[in-house]
Each structure stands twice: as C-alpha cells, then as structure tokens.
Design an enzyme around this catalytic site. Structure first.
Site, short mmCIF file in Angstrom:
data_model
loop_
_atom_site.label_atom_id
_atom_site.label_comp_id
_atom_site.label_asym_id
_atom_site.label_seq_id
_atom_site.Cartn_x
_atom_site.Cartn_y
_atom_site.Cartn_z
N LYS A 273 -39.63 3.27 2.91
CA LYS A 273 -40.67 2.33 2.49
C LYS A 273 -40.28 1.77 1.14
CE LYS A 273 -44.58 0.24 2.77
NZ LYS A 273 -43.79 -1.01 2.53
N GLN B 238 -37.63 4.45 -5.74
CA GLN B 238 -38.70 4.41 -4.74
C GLN B 238 -38.90 5.79 -4.07
OE1 GLN B 238 -39.78 0.84 -4.21
NE2 GLN B 238 -41.67 1.87 -3.63
N LYS C 135 -41.12 7.77 -6.52
CA LYS C 135 -42.42 7.09 -6.65
C LYS C 135 -43.26 7.34 -5.39
CE LYS C 135 -42.01 2.71 -7.49
NZ LYS C 135 -42.05 1.22 -7.59
N LYS D 236 -35.21 0.13 -0.08
CA LYS D 236 -35.39 -1.14 -0.78
C LYS D 236 -34.42 -2.15 -0.19
CE LYS D 236 -37.83 -2.74 -4.30
NZ LYS D 236 -39.09 -2.26 -4.88
N ASP E 27 -41.50 -7.70 -3.37
CA ASP E 27 -41.10 -7.30 -4.73
C ASP E 27 -40.92 -8.64 -5.44
OD1 ASP E 27 -40.07 -4.72 -6.29
OD2 ASP E 27 -38.70 -6.31 -6.82
N THR F 28 -51.01 -3.11 -7.41
CA THR F 28 -50.03 -2.58 -8.37
C THR F 28 -50.61 -2.63 -9.79
OG1 THR F 28 -48.31 -3.41 -6.92
CG2 THR F 28 -47.62 -2.71 -9.13
N SER G 245 -49.65 -0.10 0.17
CA SER G 245 -48.84 -0.48 1.34
C SER G 245 -48.95 0.58 2.43
CB SER G 245 -47.37 -0.64 0.96
OG SER G 245 -47.11 -1.94 0.48
O1 2IT Z 1 -41.59 -1.47 -6.40
C1 2IT Z 1 -42.46 -1.28 -5.54
O2 2IT Z 1 -43.06 -0.20 -5.44
C2 2IT Z 1 -42.78 -2.37 -4.64
N1 2IT Z 1 -42.20 -3.44 -4.76
C3 2IT Z 1 -43.79 -2.21 -3.54
C4 2IT Z 1 -43.18 -1.55 -2.36
C5 2IT Z 1 -44.04 -1.51 -1.13
O3 2IT Z 1 -43.52 -1.04 -0.10
O4 2IT Z 1 -45.21 -1.91 -1.16
#
Ligand code: 2IT
Length: 447
Positions: free
Chosen positions: A90, A111, A114, A126, A166, A209, A379
């Site tokens: 993801k 990611q 996170k 990503k 992104d 975000t 998301s």
């Molecule tokens: O950096 C990030 O966490 C995002 N661009 C969102 C990634 C997402 O899958 O919603």
C-alpha cells in the site's frame, strides 16, 4: 562490527547511486539499534535487516502517450512492492520530474513502517513516474494515466497492491487510472484509493493527511505540557497536505502564517485561515505550481521570491512540501529563532544532519512516518469501504482518524519508555513500526 553497521555498509555498497534511499535506511536502522542489539544473533542469522532493506519486487516500465500536438512522449513508470509481511502493498504514486528508482525506494521503505504504525493490515509499496503534470491539459493527463495503468494493472489488485496519490497525483489522476483499470479488468473493486466520492472514494480522504498531522501535533504538544491554542505555525507547500493542515490548525485554535511553492514563500501574519485556505485549492488547480498570486489576492500577505519560510519565527514548524526541504542551514536558523517543535508532514522533509542538530539542541521532532500516517490510514479505511460495498460518513472517518493518530503517538511514546529513548519520537516511531513488521516476517519463514 555491529549487525546494524554491517547492514548499513552493505546497503550503501549495493545502492550507491540512490542517496534518498540510503538516507532513510541509515535513519531507520540507526534508530532501531536498541531493538536490534537485543536480538542481534537471531536477526543476523535470519538476515532480517538484509531482507527488510531489499524490496520484494521492483517493476519499471515504459509509458508512451500522445501529447496535444500529436507528438509521442515516453516516460518511465515504477512500482516498488517493498514489503507485504503485514498486508497487501500500500502506498501512493508520485508524478514528478525528480522521480527515479531511488526516490520510489525511499518512499516505499518509509511506507513499510508508517503503515505498520497505523495498526492496520497494510504492507509497504510506492510507485510513480518522471511525468510532470504541471502545465499539461486534462486530456494529456488522461492519456498519460491510461497508458500508465495499462501496464500497471497486471501487478495490482485489492489483495495484492493498492496504489493511491502522492505529489502530482490527486483525485483527477486517480479517477482516470481507476476508469482505465475498470475497463481493462471489468472489476469495480478497491484497487486504487484516493478516488472521488462518486467513484467509491472515502469522504474526508482529501483532508485526512493534514488533519492527521495536526492531531499528531496536538498529542505531541500535550505530552510536553503545551497546547495548540493560539499557536503560530510555519508551514510549507500549498498542496493537499498544506491545505488540510491549515484547516485543522484553524479549527483547533492555532493558525498557519506561511505557505510556500517552488517560486518562494508567502508570509500572512493574519493567518492562512477561512476562505484563504480554500484559495490554496484554486492555486493548485491553476497548474502553474506557484504561490505568488496569493499575495495579489490577499494584500495583507507578503511574497518572498526564491526563499523558504524556515527563517520565520513560530511556535511550531510543519513542513508539508517534499523531501529534504530542511537542511542543516535551515535547522541552524530555526534553532537560533527559538524553534521548539517540528512536526513533519511531508515524507522525509529533514536531512539526517539537520535532525541530529535539532536533537542536540532539544528540539522535539515528530517524524513523518508517524505524523503523516493519517493519509494512508484513511486509504485503508477506503479499502474496507469498498470491500464491504458500503459508504462511511465523514463523521465516522474523522473519528477513526483521530483515534488512529492518538494511538500512533501512544505507541511511539511507549517504545521510547521501553527502550530508554527519552524524547526521541523518531526512534520511538521507527521501533514501534519495525517491531510489528519484523515479528510478522519471522513468523512467515524465509520469504
Ligand atoms: O505518503 C503517503 O503516505 C501517501 N502518499 C498516501 C499513501 C496511500 O496509500 O494513501
């Protein structure tokens, strides 16, 4: 040599031409030393760190498309499927001319941890392209997105890999990609997130975000005996994250006093508040990628061409633009101006050297992996909404988001306490995020 040092040396040797990736690997591995040292023999034998720093799969592909003059253009597309130990890959797609494999790998690596911190079942990935959406017509963007997904579709799916937006990828781009994906696969599923609400997207995902960042900042300030009430906040950027951040700051009694773009920064001492916040959306959709017009529209504001906002005095700093916007010189200026709190909204906005300087000078840093995790968390809620064939209300979403952000802060502090890390929220977040992924990997055997 300690296991961490061994692996850092190997990663440097293998990825010498990818400085952004090396930067995040060094930051993460250095900060999880207490955990790795406690498990050194086991981790080394199982090559846990070698595995976690090597993507499970990397996809690179040609993206040919036709511009409005009938000229064929060729860009490069990427998807790095970094780690699926705790769930399907993801992470967003970045469309920006600076994109190359090292940027996608840095973002994919971040990611992993996170996503783990959110407590939700999502792995790390990503993708993106060196395509520049600025100055392109809607039809050019559509043709690019269609071509991009015509290759990527075979590698993604709701239980495999779920891309989102992104930098350079918002609701419009996700909509075009979703339309083409559905046409090829004949599936209306939750393969992409960040969709418009009429396409199965989540209410509140656009705000998620920035709102999450401010919830995190509130928890951070509270922990250190302060509150957001009346605080002046320097933020950078003027895109989706800056917009959501400014909005939630105002709702919680603080105010953003700056925004920035590649052309310079705006200082608005009255605050980027009310209708001025929604003007950011207008600025963004103009496709020019400049913030200067804000000062023409709102005469109280001043534009500083070619400069960044980090020299402005504030109670809290929230970088919302892109990687490495705060380097050692900016860090020195900020400390000299009495900076006490930095909360990272962009991915890796601070260089490792600047972070060390902040730490030495007692600045509390809320790391991006923790602070900006509200976007990907929502998301994942969008994935649930699609899988359940239902619609969640915005109220539901924001309530869940707030609880997730509070929990992320708690987990980070708990790791700080367990490993005697003091106020090092970066190490706390990295350890908490890493531990969950590591334990899942250990249970899955050598894969
Ligand atoms: O950096 C990030 O966490 C995002 N661009 C969102 C990634 C997402 O899958 O919603």
């Amino acid at each position: 040599m300690s296991y961490v040092d061994e692996v850092i040396a190997k990663v440097k040797e293998k990825n010498a031409s990818e400085p952004e990736f090396l930067q995040t690997v060094e930051e993460v591995l250095n900060s999880i030393r207490p955990l790795v040292d406690a498990n050194e023999e086991k981790y080394r034998k199982l090559a846990l760190l070698e595995r976690i720093t090597e993507p499970e799969r990397q996809i690179k592909f040609r993206v040919p498309w036709v511009d409005d003059n009938g000229q064929v253009q060729v860009n490069i597309g990427y998807r790095v499927q970094f780690n699926s130990a705790i769930g399907p890959y993801k992470g967003g797609l970045r469309f920006h001319p600076s994109v190359y494999i090292g940027i996608i790998k840095f973002l994919g690596f971040e990611q992993i941890f996170k996503n783990s911190l959110t407590g939700l079942p999502i792995g790390g990935g990503k993708g993106g392209s060196d395509f520049d959406p600025n100055g392109k017509s809607d039809m050019e963007i559509m043709r690019f997105c269609q071509s991009f997904i015509t290759e990527l579709y075979r590698h993604i799916g709701p239980e495999t890999d779920v891309p989102a937006g992104d930098i350079g990828v918002g609701g419009r781009e996700v909509g075009f990609m979703m339309g083409q994906y559905k046409r090829i696969r004949n599936l209306y599923d939750g393969t992409l997130t960040g969709k418009g609400t009429m396409n199965g997207g989540l209410a509140g995902r656009d705000e998620a975000t920035g709102y999450g960042v401010v919830f995190y900042a509130r928890e951070m300030l509270k922990h250190f005996g302060e509150s957001l009430e009346g605080k002046k906040v320097v933020i950078s950027g003027f895109g989706n994250v800056a917009w959501g951040t400014a909005k939630k700051l105002e709702q919680l009694g603080a105010k953003a006093i700056t925004i920035s773009g590649p052309d310079g920064y705006i200082l608005d001492e009255d605050g980027v508040t009310g209708e001025k916040i929604d003007y950011l959306l207008e600025l963004r959709s103009s496709g020019k990628n400049i913030c200067a017009p804000y000062a023409d529209k709102f005469p109280g504001a001043k534009f500083f061409p070619g400069e960044k906002p980090w020299g402005v005095k504030a109670d809290l700093y929230i970088p919302c633009a892109t990687q490495n916007e705060i380097q050692i010189d900016e860090a020195k200026t900020m400390v000299a101006n009495g900076c006490k709190f930095l909360c990272e909204a962009a991915n890796m906005p601070t260089t490792n050297e600047a972070i060390d300087y902040f730490k030495e000078n007692g600045v509390i840093v809320g790391p991006s992996k923790a602070a900006n995790a509200g976007g990907v968390a929502c998301s994942c809620i969008e994935m649930s909404q699609n899988a359940e064939h239902t619609i969640f209300t915005e109220e539901d979403v924001f309530e869940k988001l707030e609880a997730i952000m509070v929990n992320i802060f708690k987990q980070s502090i708990a790791a700080c306490e367990k490993y005697n890390l003091g106020d090092d929220l970066i190490a706390g977040a990295n350890i908490a995020g890493f531990e969950r992924v590591a334990n899942a990997m250990l249970m899955q055997g050598i894969v």
